[in-house]
Design an enzyme around this catalytic site. Structure first.
Site, PDB file in Angstrom:
ATOM      1  N   ARG A   1      14.361  -5.511   0.002  1.00 31.00           N
ATOM      2  CA  ARG A   1      13.101  -5.056   1.105  1.00 31.00           C
ATOM      3  C   ARG A   1      14.124  -5.422   2.857  1.00 31.00           C
ATOM      4  NH1 ARG A   1       7.740  -7.111   2.944  1.00 31.00           N
ATOM      5  NH2 ARG A   1       6.547  -5.156   3.560  1.00 31.00           N
TER       6      ARG A   1
ATOM      7  N   ILE B   1       5.387  -0.838   6.098  1.00 29.10           N
ATOM      8  CA  ILE B   1       5.651  -0.668   4.448  1.00 29.10           C
ATOM      9  C   ILE B   1       4.095  -2.226   4.153  1.00 29.10           C
ATOM     10  CG2 ILE B   1       7.608  -2.665   5.236  1.00 29.10           C
ATOM     11  CD1 ILE B   1       9.206  -1.936   3.305  1.00 29.10           C
ATOM     12  N   SER B   2       4.539  -1.641   2.749  1.00 38.38           N
ATOM     13  CA  SER B   2       3.067  -2.397   2.048  1.00 38.38           C
ATOM     14  C   SER B   2       3.441  -3.485   1.363  1.00 38.38           C
ATOM     15  CB  SER B   2       2.296  -1.557   0.734  1.00 38.38           C
ATOM     16  OG  SER B   2       1.804   0.177   0.935  1.00 38.38           O
ATOM     17  N   GLN B   3       2.239  -4.160   2.287  1.00 39.42           N
ATOM     18  CA  GLN B   3       2.735  -5.477   0.875  1.00 39.42           C
ATOM     19  C   GLN B   3       3.183  -6.041  -0.165  1.00 39.42           C
ATOM     20  OE1 GLN B   3      -1.031  -7.735   0.406  1.00 39.42           O
ATOM     21  NE2 GLN B   3      -0.203  -9.270  -0.020  1.00 39.42           N
ATOM     22  N   PRO B   4       4.086  -6.756  -0.250  1.00 39.61           N
ATOM     23  CA  PRO B   4       4.796  -6.644  -2.023  1.00 39.61           C
ATOM     24  C   PRO B   4       4.110  -6.802  -2.687  1.00 39.61           C
ATOM     25  CG  PRO B   4       6.450  -8.538  -0.352  1.00 39.61           C
ATOM     26  CD  PRO B   4       4.928  -7.525   0.669  1.00 39.61           C
TER      27      PRO B   4
END
Length: 242
Positions: free
Chosen positions: A64, A90-93
Site C-alpha cells: 500500500r 485511498i480507501s480504508q483497507p
C-alpha cells in the site's frame, strides 16, 4: 475511512509485489490483522465474520505504501483512508477488503472498477482476476495511476481516463463491477454491462448524508436484486451524467 459503522491467466499478477517478505512487511501484517478484526465486528451488518483467504492473501501481498503520496508513506499501513490529492482518498483497507470480498472474484474473471484513484484497489483486484478495467475521471490521477500500475508490473490491468458512469462498453460484459465513489443511483449502463450471474458493489447516497454500501446482483434471468451491506462514507461520483 476508519470503519464507519456509522460508519488473463494467473501469470499476469502484479509482478513487483513479493509473495512474502519485503519492505514494511510487519506493518502490512498488522494492517491485515486489523482488517480481519473489523470483519468480525461488522459481521452483523455484512452477514459474514471473515474475509476470504484469497482476498487476505492479496492484501498481504500488495504494498500500500506504493500508492500513497511520499509524505504519507509512514502512515500507509494504518487502517484508515488517506488523501491522494485532487480531493480524493485511498480507501480504508478494511473497506477495500470488504468490497473485494463481496465481489467474489475468481481467476479468469473480467472486472470493472469505477474510480482508479491511486491504483491500490486495482492492484488488489489484479491479484484475483484475469483482467481488470479501471476508469478514473480526474485526468492527473488517472495518468499517474496507469503509469504506477505499469511500473509495478500489473499487466492484467487496463486503465483509462473517462466518466465511469458509462462504464467500458467495448470491454463488457463484466463478471463483477466495483464503484469506489458514492452515486445517487445505480448507473443503468453499468447494469447493462454486468454479466448475468454477476455482482456489483457500489456506495449509494450523497456526500453529506448517510451512504450505504450496496451489493447488486444480476440473476441468470436478467432480474436485479440489491442488498444494503454497511453505512459508509465515500467521495461523490462526478461527471456529466444525469
Amino acid at each position: 475511512m476508519k470503519l464507519f459503522l456509522f460508519a488473463a491467466a494467473l501469470l499476469f499478477f502484479c509482478g513487483a509485489f513479493p509473495a512474502q517478505g519485503g519492505e514494511f512487511e510487519a506493518e502490512r501484517k498488522k494492517m491485515v490483522r486489523e482488517v480481519m478484526a473489523d470483519a468480525a465486528v461488522t459481521a452483523l451488518y455484512v452477514g459474514s465474520s471473515a474475509i476470504s483467504p484469497s482476498v487476505i492473501k492479496a492484501m498481504e501481498k500488495v504494498e500500500r505504501h506504493r500508492f500513497v503520496p511520499s509524505g504519507l508513506v509512514p502512515l500507509a499501513y494504518l487502517n484508515r483512508p488517506l488523501p491522494i490529492g485532487h480531493g480524493q482518498t485511498i480507501s480504508q483497507p478494511y473497506i477495500v477488503a470488504l468490497m473485494t470480498d463481496l465481489m467474489k472474484v475468481k481467476p479468469g474473471d473480467r472486472v470493472l472498477e469505477i474510480g482508479t484513484g491511486s491504483g491500490y484497489q486495482a492492484a488488489i483486484l489484479a491479484e484475483l482476476a484475469g483482467s481488470v478495467y479501471s476508469i478514473e475521471i480526474i485526468e492527473a490521477l488517472g495518468r499517474e495511476a496507469d503509469a504506477r500500475l505499469k511500473a509495478l508490473g500489473c499487466r492484467n490491468v487496463k486503465a483509462k481516463v473517462g466518466d465511469g458512469y458509462y462504464g467500458w462498453p467495448e470491454a463488457a460484459p463484466f463478471d463483477s463491477i466495483m464503484v469506489t465513489a458514492a452515486a445517487s443511483h445505480v448507473p443503468p449502463p453499468l447494469i447493462r454491462q454486468l454479466k448475468r450471474g454477476g455482482r456489483m458493489v457500489i456506495p449509494l447516497g450523497t456526500q453529506f448524508l448517510t451512504q450505504s454500501l450496496m451489493l447488486v446482483e444480476k440473476k441468470q434471468d436478467g432480474s436485479i436484486t440489491s442488498r444494503q451491506i454497511l453505512p459508509v462514507r465515500f467521495v461523490p461520483l462526478t461527471g456529466g451524467h444525469p
